[in-house]
Write a protein that holds these residues in place. Structure first.
Motif, PDB file in Angstrom:
ATOM      1  N   LEU A 186       0.840  -1.195   0.000  1.00 26.55           N
ATOM      2  CA  LEU A 186       0.000   0.000   0.000  1.00 26.55           C
ATOM      3  C   LEU A 186       0.875   1.246   0.000  1.00 26.55           C
ATOM      4  O   LEU A 186       0.563   2.232  -0.684  1.00 26.55           O
ATOM      5  N   ILE A 187       1.969   1.226   0.748  1.00 29.09           N
ATOM      6  CA  ILE A 187       2.909   2.351   0.734  1.00 29.09           C
ATOM      7  C   ILE A 187       3.460   2.551  -0.676  1.00 29.09           C
ATOM      8  O   ILE A 187       3.539   3.684  -1.178  1.00 29.09           O
ATOM      9  N   ASP A 188       3.832   1.449  -1.339  1.00 33.33           N
ATOM     10  CA  ASP A 188       4.366   1.541  -2.698  1.00 33.33           C
ATOM     11  C   ASP A 188       3.338   2.118  -3.661  1.00 33.33           C
ATOM     12  O   ASP A 188       3.680   2.892  -4.561  1.00 33.33           O
ATOM     13  N   ARG A 189       2.084   1.751  -3.486  1.00 35.66           N
ATOM     14  CA  ARG A 189       1.034   2.275  -4.362  1.00 35.66           C
ATOM     15  C   ARG A 189       0.878   3.785  -4.171  1.00 35.66           C
ATOM     16  O   ARG A 189       0.703   4.538  -5.139  1.00 35.66           O
ATOM     17  N   TYR A 190       0.918   4.230  -2.927  1.00 33.79           N
ATOM     18  CA  TYR A 190       0.845   5.669  -2.672  1.00 33.79           C
ATOM     19  C   TYR A 190       2.039   6.391  -3.301  1.00 33.79           C
ATOM     20  O   TYR A 190       1.895   7.488  -3.855  1.00 33.79           O
ATOM     21  N   ILE A 191       3.218   5.786  -3.208  1.00 33.07           N
ATOM     22  CA  ILE A 191       4.413   6.413  -3.783  1.00 33.07           C
ATOM     23  C   ILE A 191       4.256   6.566  -5.290  1.00 33.07           C
ATOM     24  O   ILE A 191       4.545   7.632  -5.859  1.00 33.07           O
ATOM     25  N   VAL A 192       3.792   5.517  -5.968  1.00 33.15           N
ATOM     26  CA  VAL A 192       3.597   5.570  -7.414  1.00 33.15           C
ATOM     27  C   VAL A 192       2.561   6.643  -7.772  1.00 33.15           C
ATOM     28  O   VAL A 192       2.768   7.441  -8.698  1.00 33.15           O
ATOM     29  N   ALA A 193       1.447   6.673  -7.042  1.00 32.51           N
ATOM     30  CA  ALA A 193       0.400   7.663  -7.324  1.00 32.51           C
ATOM     31  C   ALA A 193       0.911   9.079  -7.106  1.00 32.51           C
ATOM     32  O   ALA A 193       0.585   9.997  -7.871  1.00 32.51           O
ATOM     33  N   ALA A 194       1.721   9.286  -6.059  1.00 34.00           N
ATOM     34  CA  ALA A 194       2.259  10.615  -5.783  1.00 34.00           C
ATOM     35  C   ALA A 194       3.199  11.063  -6.894  1.00 34.00           C
ATOM     36  O   ALA A 194       3.078  12.178  -7.424  1.00 34.00           O
ATOM     37  N   LEU A 195       4.151  10.200  -7.261  1.00 31.96           N
ATOM     38  CA  LEU A 195       5.105  10.566  -8.307  1.00 31.96           C
ATOM     39  C   LEU A 195       4.402  10.783  -9.646  1.00 31.96           C
ATOM     40  O   LEU A 195       4.760  11.690 -10.403  1.00 31.96           O
ATOM     41  N   LEU A 219      12.010  -1.411   7.793  1.00 27.65           N
ATOM     42  CA  LEU A 219      11.266  -1.165   6.554  1.00 27.65           C
ATOM     43  C   LEU A 219      11.420   0.285   6.119  1.00 27.65           C
ATOM     44  O   LEU A 219      11.647   0.581   4.934  1.00 27.65           O
ATOM     45  N   LEU A 220      11.330   1.213   7.068  1.00 30.83           N
ATOM     46  CA  LEU A 220      11.450   2.635   6.747  1.00 30.83           C
ATOM     47  C   LEU A 220      12.836   2.961   6.214  1.00 30.83           C
ATOM     48  O   LEU A 220      12.981   3.791   5.308  1.00 30.83           O
ATOM     49  N   SER A 221      13.870   2.292   6.747  1.00 30.23           N
ATOM     50  CA  SER A 221      15.226   2.557   6.291  1.00 30.23           C
ATOM     51  C   SER A 221      15.422   2.151   4.836  1.00 30.23           C
ATOM     52  O   SER A 221      16.241   2.746   4.116  1.00 30.23           O
ATOM     53  N   GLN A 222      14.658   1.161   4.367  1.00 33.32           N
ATOM     54  CA  GLN A 222      14.742   0.753   2.965  1.00 33.32           C
ATOM     55  C   GLN A 222      14.246   1.869   2.047  1.00 33.32           C
ATOM     56  O   GLN A 222      14.817   2.092   0.976  1.00 33.32           O
ATOM     57  N   TYR A 223      13.189   2.563   2.467  1.00 31.27           N
ATOM     58  CA  TYR A 223      12.688   3.685   1.655  1.00 31.27           C
ATOM     59  C   TYR A 223      13.653   4.862   1.718  1.00 31.27           C
ATOM     60  O   TYR A 223      13.830   5.583   0.729  1.00 31.27           O
ATOM     61  N   ALA A 224      14.283   5.075   2.871  1.00 32.77           N
ATOM     62  CA  ALA A 224      15.263   6.152   2.985  1.00 32.77           C
ATOM     63  C   ALA A 224      16.451   5.890   2.067  1.00 32.77           C
ATOM     64  O   ALA A 224      17.005   6.822   1.459  1.00 32.77           O
ATOM     65  N   THR A 230      11.864  10.319   4.809  1.00 33.29           N
ATOM     66  CA  THR A 230      11.195   9.470   5.793  1.00 33.29           C
ATOM     67  C   THR A 230      11.307  10.100   7.176  1.00 33.29           C
ATOM     68  O   THR A 230      12.209  10.906   7.441  1.00 33.29           O
ATOM     69  N   LEU A 231      10.384   9.720   8.062  1.00 32.45           N
ATOM     70  CA  LEU A 231      10.455  10.153   9.453  1.00 32.45           C
ATOM     71  C   LEU A 231       9.652   9.204  10.321  1.00 32.45           C
ATOM     72  O   LEU A 231       8.744   8.503   9.827  1.00 32.45           O
ATOM     73  N   LEU A 366      10.752  -7.498  -1.840  1.00 34.62           N
ATOM     74  CA  LEU A 366       9.440  -6.996  -1.424  1.00 34.62           C
ATOM     75  C   LEU A 366       8.950  -5.912  -2.380  1.00 34.62           C
ATOM     76  O   LEU A 366       7.779  -5.887  -2.764  1.00 34.62           O
ATOM     77  N   ARG A 367       9.852  -5.028  -2.774  1.00 40.30           N
ATOM     78  CA  ARG A 367       9.491  -3.966  -3.717  1.00 40.30           C
ATOM     79  C   ARG A 367       9.189  -4.566  -5.095  1.00 40.30           C
ATOM     80  O   ARG A 367       8.242  -4.152  -5.766  1.00 40.30           O
ATOM     81  N   TYR A 368       9.981  -5.510  -5.518  1.00 42.64           N
ATOM     82  CA  TYR A 368       9.742  -6.145  -6.816  1.00 42.64           C
ATOM     83  C   TYR A 368       8.392  -6.849  -6.814  1.00 42.64           C
ATOM     84  O   TYR A 368       7.649  -6.799  -7.807  1.00 42.64           O
ATOM     85  N   GLU A 369       8.047  -7.482  -5.708  1.00 43.91           N
ATOM     86  CA  GLU A 369       6.748  -8.152  -5.610  1.00 43.91           C
ATOM     87  C   GLU A 369       5.605  -7.148  -5.712  1.00 43.91           C
ATOM     88  O   GLU A 369       4.587  -7.419  -6.339  1.00 43.91           O
ATOM     89  N   SER A 370       5.778  -5.978  -5.118  1.00 44.23           N
ATOM     90  CA  SER A 370       4.768  -4.924  -5.244  1.00 44.23           C
ATOM     91  C   SER A 370       4.586  -4.516  -6.701  1.00 44.23           C
ATOM     92  O   SER A 370       3.463  -4.346  -7.187  1.00 44.23           O
ATOM     93  N   TYR A 371       5.709  -4.352  -7.413  1.00 43.89           N
ATOM     94  CA  TYR A 371       5.653  -3.982  -8.830  1.00 43.89           C
ATOM     95  C   TYR A 371       4.890  -5.026  -9.637  1.00 43.89           C
ATOM     96  O   TYR A 371       4.029  -4.675 -10.461  1.00 43.89           O
ATOM     97  N   VAL A 372       5.186  -6.306  -9.418  1.00 41.84           N
ATOM     98  CA  VAL A 372       4.524  -7.380 -10.166  1.00 41.84           C
ATOM     99  C   VAL A 372       3.020  -7.364  -9.901  1.00 41.84           C
ATOM    100  O   VAL A 372       2.220  -7.492 -10.829  1.00 41.84           O
TER     101      VAL A 372
END
Length: 382
Positions: A186-195, A219-224, A230-231, A366-372
């Motif tokens: 869900l975080i990844d989907r929000y990121i894609v929609a925002a960009l 998990l947050l450190s991966q996005y950073a 991130t915060l 995990l990110r690749y799985e979100s993309y698929v």
């Protein structure tokens, strides 16, 4: 000097061809002609001698409307304002002195037929005042035009595009360490929609005081590491609130995330006295209740404004073309050019540089799985 065209007279507007509303049913056909002939032979009513044939081409599914000249609208008695709340078919518009409940001009609703609603929170609009006959009735208005949007957060709701917020600089994507736990996809989907909407994503991990095992922080450190801002915050302990204030200050933001992650609690902590309603998370399923039922624009005392949105558990990205997803996964971009096929989807092709990067640990599985999941989702944008 040439005379102006009657279809484009100054102040009169111009003619535009638009689609008919999708919920209009097609014209019913006359019952079978053999039944009609049989009734006639049995002494029934005379056979109809003609039938109106309704065209089914593209031209027959469109209508002509008069669009007011936007320059003339600005020069007329119309006022400028910002949409601060939506209430069904009505929009509350703030012109800097008052908030006016407005309807939307029908021609505007017809032009923006693909939208769930022709206006959205944060829209800059032009509206005219309508004096009610009843002295006790509130002053009403009619939205005549919507100015061009810049940054916006959009998704698909049903079959129409839902613009969650318009004219924003950043999306504060709020997740929580526990109760409920984070949902990376869900975080990844929000990121894609925002960009895709031209706004900057900011990932906020709330309830960090509940991260006893450290999984949420990891998990947050991966996005950073991907370069995203991130915060970590806690509305209970006050941790990270000053950092959140500095991110929100003098900017236009939309705060989004699933139900129960504490979006309203964070805004109450950022601006004491705001008094937004907050709810609790059910312990048996870790699902939050919708305490925010409609989106609203809140002006901050420290400068800027935020759009507080209702929590959602899914995010349909059909509004984003699926062949653009790879561009919004920033870690994919350096590898895409090395794929064997120029139209590689990074799913089933051989010699795919992205899949090889996943195997080497350069891209998070995990990110690749979100993309698929996004790419293969039925109804994804084409």
């Amino acid at each position: 000097m040439a005379c102006p065209s009657p279809n484009n007279r100054p102040g009169k507007g111009r003619k535009v061809r638009v689609d008919l509303r999708r919920n209009r049913s097609t014209r019913a056909r006359v019952k079978d002609w053999s039944d009609v002939a049989r009734e006639a032979s049995e002494g029934g009513p005379d056979t109809q001698r003609g039938e109106s044939v309704v065209p089914k081409g593209d031209l027959s599914r469109r209508r002509t409307v008069i669009v007011p000249d936007e320059r003339a609208a600005r020069d007329s008695a119309s006022l400028a304002g910002t949409v601060v709340a939506m209430r069904g078919l009505f929009a509350d518009v703030d012109d800097g002195r008052r908030v006016v409940a407005c309807t939307v001009r029908r021609t505007l609703r017809t032009r923006l037929i693909d939208e769930r609603h022709p206006v959205a929170i944060g829209d800059r609009v032009r509206f005219t005042l309508v004096e009610a006959n009843d002295e006790k009735a509130a002053l009403q208005g009619v939205i005549e035009a919507v100015e061009e949007r810049r940054g916006q957060l959009r998704r698909v709701s049903g079959r129409r595009v839902h613009t969650i917020a318009a004219n924003v600089d950043q999306a504060i994507i709020v997740s929580s360490a526990a109760m409920p736990g984070p949902k990376p996809e869900l975080i990844d989907r929000y990121i894609v929609a925002a960009l895709a909407g031209g706004i900057t994503p900011v990932i906020c991990m709330n309830k960090i005081d509940l991260d006893t095992g450290g999984a949420a922080g990891e998990l947050l450190s991966q996005y950073a590491a991907l370069g995203h801002t991130t915060l970590t915050t806690s509305a209970v302990t006050g941790g990270g609130i000053e950092t959140l204030r500095s991110i929100l200050k003098e900017r236009s933001s939309v705060v989004a995330g699933q139900s129960g992650v504490g979006k309203s609690s964070l805004l109450n902590a950022v601006q004491p006295g705001l008094g937004l309603k907050v709810g609790e998370v059910a312990e048996h399923n870790e699902k939050g209740r919708h305490t925010t039922s409609t989106a609203s624009l809140i002006r901050l005392e420290l400068g800027g404004y935020v759009v507080d949105t209702p929590g959602i558990r899914s995010f349909d990205l059909s509004v984003v073309p699926r062949n653009e997803f790879e561009a919004y996964f920033v870690e994919f971009v350096p590898h895409v050019a090395r794929c064997k096929f120029p139209d590689c989807t990074h799913i089933h092709e051989v010699d795919c540089a992205v899949k090889l990067a996943v195997e080497r640990g350069e891209i998070s599985p995990l990110r690749y799985e979100s993309y698929v999941h996004m790419f293969l989702e039925p109804g994804a944008g084409d």
